[in-house]
Motif scaffolding. Structure first.
Motif, PDB file in Angstrom:
ATOM      1  N   LYS A  76      -0.842  -8.072   3.090  1.00  0.00           N
ATOM      2  CA  LYS A  76      -0.872  -6.669   3.844  1.00  0.00           C
ATOM      3  C   LYS A  76      -2.345  -6.157   3.376  1.00  0.00           C
ATOM      4  O   LYS A  76      -2.157  -4.649   4.613  1.00  0.00           O
ATOM      5  N   CYS A 103      -4.046   0.804   3.299  1.00  0.00           N
ATOM      6  CA  CYS A 103      -2.845   0.770   3.769  1.00  0.00           C
ATOM      7  C   CYS A 103      -1.837   1.523   1.886  1.00  0.00           C
ATOM      8  O   CYS A 103      -2.442   1.952   1.210  1.00  0.00           O
ATOM      9  N   TYR A 105       1.373   0.719  -1.188  1.00  0.00           N
ATOM     10  CA  TYR A 105       1.693  -0.253  -2.448  1.00  0.00           C
ATOM     11  C   TYR A 105       3.118   0.640  -2.661  1.00  0.00           C
ATOM     12  O   TYR A 105       3.252   1.669  -2.900  1.00  0.00           O
ATOM     13  N   LEU A 106       4.869   0.042  -2.203  1.00  0.00           N
ATOM     14  CA  LEU A 106       5.905   0.166  -2.667  1.00  0.00           C
ATOM     15  C   LEU A 106       6.105  -0.142  -3.902  1.00  0.00           C
ATOM     16  O   LEU A 106       6.912  -0.681  -3.732  1.00  0.00           O
ATOM     17  N   SER A 111       5.707  -4.165  -3.263  1.00  0.00           N
ATOM     18  CA  SER A 111       5.679  -4.463  -2.281  1.00  0.00           C
ATOM     19  C   SER A 111       4.772  -3.324  -1.667  1.00  0.00           C
ATOM     20  O   SER A 111       4.382  -2.115  -1.498  1.00  0.00           O
ATOM     21  N   ALA A 113       2.653  -2.148   1.736  1.00  0.00           N
ATOM     22  CA  ALA A 113       2.709  -2.103   4.154  1.00  0.00           C
ATOM     23  C   ALA A 113       1.805  -1.564   4.405  1.00  0.00           C
ATOM     24  O   ALA A 113       0.887  -0.816   4.104  1.00  0.00           O
ATOM     25  N   GLY A 114       1.654  -1.727   5.810  1.00  0.00           N
ATOM     26  CA  GLY A 114       0.379  -0.852   6.393  1.00  0.00           C
ATOM     27  C   GLY A 114       0.833   0.223   6.711  1.00  0.00           C
ATOM     28  O   GLY A 114       1.697   0.793   6.811  1.00  0.00           O
ATOM     29  N   GLU A 117       3.057   1.219   9.398  1.00  0.00           N
ATOM     30  CA  GLU A 117       4.312   1.363   9.252  1.00  0.00           C
ATOM     31  C   GLU A 117       5.367   1.831   8.260  1.00  0.00           C
ATOM     32  O   GLU A 117       6.777   2.311   8.691  1.00  0.00           O
ATOM     33  N   VAL A 118       5.009   3.265   7.148  1.00  0.00           N
ATOM     34  CA  VAL A 118       5.254   3.796   7.087  1.00  0.00           C
ATOM     35  C   VAL A 118       5.077   5.482   7.813  1.00  0.00           C
ATOM     36  O   VAL A 118       5.916   6.271   8.015  1.00  0.00           O
ATOM     37  N   LYS A 126      -5.589   2.586   9.772  1.00  0.00           N
ATOM     38  CA  LYS A 126      -5.783   0.963   9.110  1.00  0.00           C
ATOM     39  C   LYS A 126      -6.888  -0.136   9.402  1.00  0.00           C
ATOM     40  O   LYS A 126      -6.638  -0.772   8.629  1.00  0.00           O
TER      41      LYS A 126
END
Length: 1006
Positions: A76, A103, A105-106, A111, A113-114, A117-118, A126
């Protein structure tokens, strides 16, 4: 020329003293994805994150995990070039800025994520190239970009605003900072204050007419705004920041400044672009610079600094261009190491140090292995090698012992022999030994307190040397047992008794007054090799090859033996010193050890992980200075430190579980629920204490399997094999490098489900099924018993009926009448014969009625007896009994009272009503498994017999056929004999001629 050399020495010494910032370096050799680190962050768990030119790196204190666009973990990422990192505590997210976009990081799912996405409203970010990410309030972020100006994002209110994007500054925004409650942004040459207005901000220029030389970084420090430029060095602006006169240039000697950081001690760290790492202390206005030194692995790997970051325990992380990371740990290099530096003539001439000595004049000297003796100026840190030792051969450069006489001369025990050094003239004189006396290969020497002489010891034995006439004198013959033992260190106590540490005899007591020589046996039993002795009151602390031995000389007993390592590790100890607080310090093969004199326990081990540059030290090479400084010489130079100034590491976080593998496959770090065959588990863990992280200790247990804790060890995984099904809790504890255990521990529930046949549901179902089956079979058995009992009862009743049929009153009456008539006719012979047959028939019938089965032979005999009796009361008839030759009549069995009623029926219902010739045929045939009996008569036939019964008055009730059929049913049920009875009128059979009946009885044989 001499003055030039002196200036060079002073310059080198000054450079040596100024290099006080020491680092640990991490590069691609340690697992970093690339060696140019542009950004650094730390997440809530303490994990360190590093953004490089090629990949995002996660470091947990044990290893680097790399995220790249081309691997699963980093797919990602908008770009492999990570330009900025920021961890948001309020949202528990790591913001990752790249050259290709933004991007997130969760941490919860490990993982990426873009951004869309959040936060879908932030989708434009992006694909925007990111320079820097900053946050000064929860949910609010400021993003400097390469070509889109400055961006403000509020994730709570979902606001996305662009600043400078439509001006000439859109590609010049370089940094943004919060200073004195003001948000200040920098473009290439100007500063702007962003003032809050409604839902947005209004940029206002600071010093519109002032032109800064290419601003790179902003930092708020000590009430001033610090500015790093690419070409003009460093600036700071004192409050108020709206006056040009308050702009100051900070002289660093560096042309380019790329980044700043503030440490926990209130120092400012400055990352330069090619001039090293600087630390500025405002309290004393001291600026210390650390630059790369190819001869010192503790210096920064490069001088070009890309990023600086202070972590939660006060460690400074420096991202470098081309060499990865440099980590400054305030606790790491508290112990100073003095070593030889190639090209530095003022440095220690040789790293192999055998002796450290301080003269009564306050001068320091060191004895080396290859460079002779050197004078050490501790104030400047410089060394001057004293020439002259090599004149006596290369072995004279190996200096083991130094002492001083009353005239301030230094006496030197070398491998070449005895030498004297005049400290004022620096002149060395060599004293050749006397013939037949030891003259070289000396390890130690001592100036006797009450005698003007020296005692020297070495490989060749011991000898005295007079300081009055410089003459050699032999030792008593029993000294050291004719050189069987080698003296390594000599100590003289207040009673002028010499205590000699030897190799071969341990500790030796030598009283020069009466020339007595005694081996201290309690010490020798522990180790035959003693290397150093330190007196502490009545106790001698002795360094031996088997640990530290504490000996009570007064009581001649061993108080304690202390091992520096485990039983299986090296226990060689070289020297002992006592610090001002009363603790003892021991040099060994595995570093330095601090021992508590109260508990006689090792409190701490200092090794390569917490400050030492080498581990192995040398025999009797130690010294304590007046200011409390301890010095130990070894194979890597001199270790010196003041014990009271050593800081302990008080930061000890709870451990983290970093990875789990089940049957060699990665699993999620959460409540683990596994199948019964998923029972090979590897758990990796770490502690995010980055100060001497190699010395972090862990211990664990798996409750449910074993409630005992593992031994503390620097091992970061636990492996469990063939775990049985059950409920477990993995509990983990961690201690930092100083042995301080974290207050909390980490736990992880693990459930291994049993196979379906071991589950409670299955057990309950199996128990129920078993109960049902038991109930079923018991019921069946009861029913079977009852049925068998009923069948037996029925069979008995039927047999009794059969017996009654055979023994009916008509038969008995007629038979007896016939016999009576014979008697009346005076036919006594026949009467007697028939009476005998009648009695035999009755007896046979009774006997067979008690048997379940009889043989065919018995059945035929019974039939013959019956037929003979019937002839007495029946008109003339003939009969024949035919038996198949293949039938074994003595083995094949038949149920009794089955055939006889059929024969009786043939006589009384078939033949009795016929006129003329009356014939009865009985045939037996079959095999070992089945038997067929045919009863054929030429009487009136069963059809006519039935008609006669319907019209005639019945005087005889024949129940024989019904009884037979009932018995056959019982036999079939009880014995599964497959019996059958078929009675046919001969007129219905085309192959048979004449009248009559055929009864066919078929049954399986027993």
């Amino acid at each position: 020329m001499r003055h030039v050399l002196l200036l060079i020495l002073l310059f080198n010494a000054a450079r040596l003293r100024s290099q006080s910032l020491l680092f640990e370096n991490y590069s691609s050799e340690q697992g970093l994805s690339q060696n140019s680190c542009y950004s650094i962050a730390q997440d809530e768990n303490g994990i360190m994150w590093f953004g490089t030119q090629d990949g995002l790196n996660r470091y947990d204190g044990q290893e680097f995990k790399v995220y790249l666009p081309q691997n699963i973990e980093g797919k990602k990422l908008p770009s492999n070039y990570i330009s900025s990192l920021l961890f948001s505590k309020s949202e528990n997210l790591l913001w990752v800025g790249t050259m290709g976009g933004l991007c997130l990081y969760l941490p919860i799912g490990d993982s990426l994520a873009g951004i869309d996405e959040v936060y879908p409203f932030a989708k434009p970010l992006k694909t925007i190239s990111i320079k820097e990410i900053a946050s000064f309030a929860p949910n609010e972020y400021w993003i400097s970009t390469h070509n889109s100006g400055l961006i403000y994002i509020n994730t709570k209110t979902q606001i996305l605003q662009f600043y400078f994007s439509d001006t000439g500054f859109k590609n010049q925004v370089s940094s943004v900072v919060l200073h004195e409650e003001k948000i200040i942004a920098a473009t290439l040459h100007h500063l702007f204050v962003l003032t809050k207005t409604g839902n947005g901000f209004r940029p206002e220029a600071l010093f519109p007419s002032y032109y800064f030389p290419e601003i790179k970084a902003l930092h708020s420090f000590n009430g001033a705004l610090w500015i790093g430029t690419l070409t003009g060095g460093c600036y700071y602006i004192e409050d108020p920041i709206n006056g040009v006169s308050n702009i100051k240039h900070f002289k660093t000697g560096a042309g380019g400044i790329g980044c700043f950081a503030t440490d926990d001690s209130g120092n400012l760290w400055i990352g330069t672009r090619g001039f090293g790492i600087m630390r500025y202390t405002p309290a004393n206005r001291q600026l210390v610079t650390a630059v790369h030194n190819r001869y010192d692995s503790r210096s920064p790997g490069k001088n070009f600094v890309l990023s600086l970051f202070t972590d939660r325990q006060g460690i400074i992380w420096c991202g470098l261009s081309g060499s990865g990371l440099a980590k400054y740990d305030p606790l790491k290099y508290q112990i100073h190491t003095i070593q030889n530096e190639e090209g530095n003539l003022a440095s220690l001439p040789d790293n192999m140090i055998f002796n450290i000595f301080k003269s009564s004049m306050g001068h320091y000297y060191v004895g080396t292995q290859n460079k002779g003796i050197a004078e050490w100026n501790r104030q400047t840190g410089s060394f001057i090698q004293i020439p002259g030792t090599s004149r006596f051969g290369a072995s004279a450069n190996t200096i083991y012992g130094i002492t001083e006489d009353d005239q301030k001369n230094l006496w030197i025990a070398s491998w070449a022999g005895l030498m004297r050094l005049n400290p004022r003239t620096k002149r060395i004189v060599y004293f050749k030994g006397k013939e037949n006396l030891p003259s070289e290969k000396f390890y130690t020497l001592i100036k006797l307190k009450n005698a003007d002489s020296l005692l020297l010891m070495g490989e060749e034995g011991a000898a005295f040397f007079s300081l009055k006439d410089y003459s050699w004198q032999a030792c008593p013959e029993n000294t050291l047992h004719n050189n069987l033992f080698t003296g390594r260190y000599i100590y003289e106590d207040s009673k002028n008794i010499l205590w000699i540490c030897t190799t071969g005899a341990g500790l030796v007591k030598y009283d020069t007054r009466d020339q007595t020589f005694e081996i201290v046996e309690p010490v020798r039993t522990i180790s035959v090799n003693a290397r150093y002795l330190l007196q502490d009151g009545n106790l001698f602390w002795i360094a031996t090859d088997n640990g530290v031995v504490i000996y009570d000389a007064k009581n001649k007993t061993i108080v304690r033996r202390i091992l520096p390592g485990s039983e299986n590790a090296s226990n060689v100890c070289y020297a002992i010193q006592k610090d001002k607080s009363g603790d003892f310090w021991v040099s060994a093969n595995t570093g330095l050890y601090r021992i508590s004199p109260r508990a006689y326990t090792i409190e701490k081990n200092y090794n390569l992980g917490n400050g030492l540059s080498f581990l192995e030290y040398n025999t009797a090479c130690a010294f304590t200075d007046d200011d409390g400084t301890l010095m130990f010489g070894g194979i890597g130079g001199i270790t010196e430190f003041i014990p009271s100034s050593l800081k302990e590491n008080t930061f000890s976080p709870a451990p983290l579980i970093t990875a789990i593998k089940v049957n060699e496959k990665s699993a999620r770090i959460a409540n683990i629920h596994l199948k019964y065959n998923e029972n090979f588990i590897t758990i990796n863990f770490t502690a995010t204490n980055f100060s001497n992280e190699a010395n972090n200790l862990f211990m664990w247990r798996l409750k449910g399997l074993n409630d005992n804790w593992s031994s503390p060890a620097p091992v970061n995984n636990a492996i469990f094999t063939s775990l049985p099904p059950g409920e477990y809790i993995f509990e983990l504890r961690a201690a930092n490098s100083d042995g301080k255990w974290a207050k909390s521990m980490t736990s992880l529930p693990i459930t291994i489900n049993p196979p379906w046949w071991q589950t409670w549901a299955f057990r309950i179902a199996a128990a129920l099924l078993s109960a049902i089956l038991v109930f079923y079979f018991v019921s069946r058995r009861v029913q079977s018993i009852r049925k068998n009992a009923a069948l037996k009862q029925q069979m008995a009743e039927l047999e009794m009926k059969g017996l009654h049929a055979q023994m009916n009153p008509h038969f008995i009456f007629n038979s007896l009448n016939s016999i009576k008539e014979m008697i009346w006719n005076n036919d006594k012979q026949n009467a007697s014969r028939y009476l005998s047959k009648f009695a035999q028939l009755i007896r046979t019938s009774l006997e067979q009625s008690r048997q379940t089965f009889i043989t065919v032979e018995q059945c035929v005999d019974h039939l013959q007896q019956y037929l003979e009796m019937e002839k007495l009361r029946f008109e003339a008839f003939s009969y024949s009994i035919n038996i198949d030759e293949k039938l074994n009549i003595s083995e094949v069995k038949i149920t009794p009272m089955l055939v006889q009623p059929l024969v009786e029926n043939a006589l009384w219902h078939g033949l009795s009503n016929k006129e003329g010739d009356r014939q009865l045929f009985i045939r037996f045939f079959g095999d070992s498994n089945s038997l067929t009996c045919e009863i054929e008569d030429n009487g009136i036939g069963i059809r006519q017999s039935v008609k006669n019964k319907e019209t005639a008055i019945r005087t005889h009730h024949s129940l024989g056929i019904v009884n037979i059929q009932e018995r056959l049913v019982v036999l079939n049920e009880k014995y599964n004999m497959k019996c059958s009875l078929n009675i046919t009128d001969k007129s219905d059979l085309p192959v048979k001629a004449g009248s009559g009946t055929i009864a066919v009885l078929r049954l399986s044989t027993k």
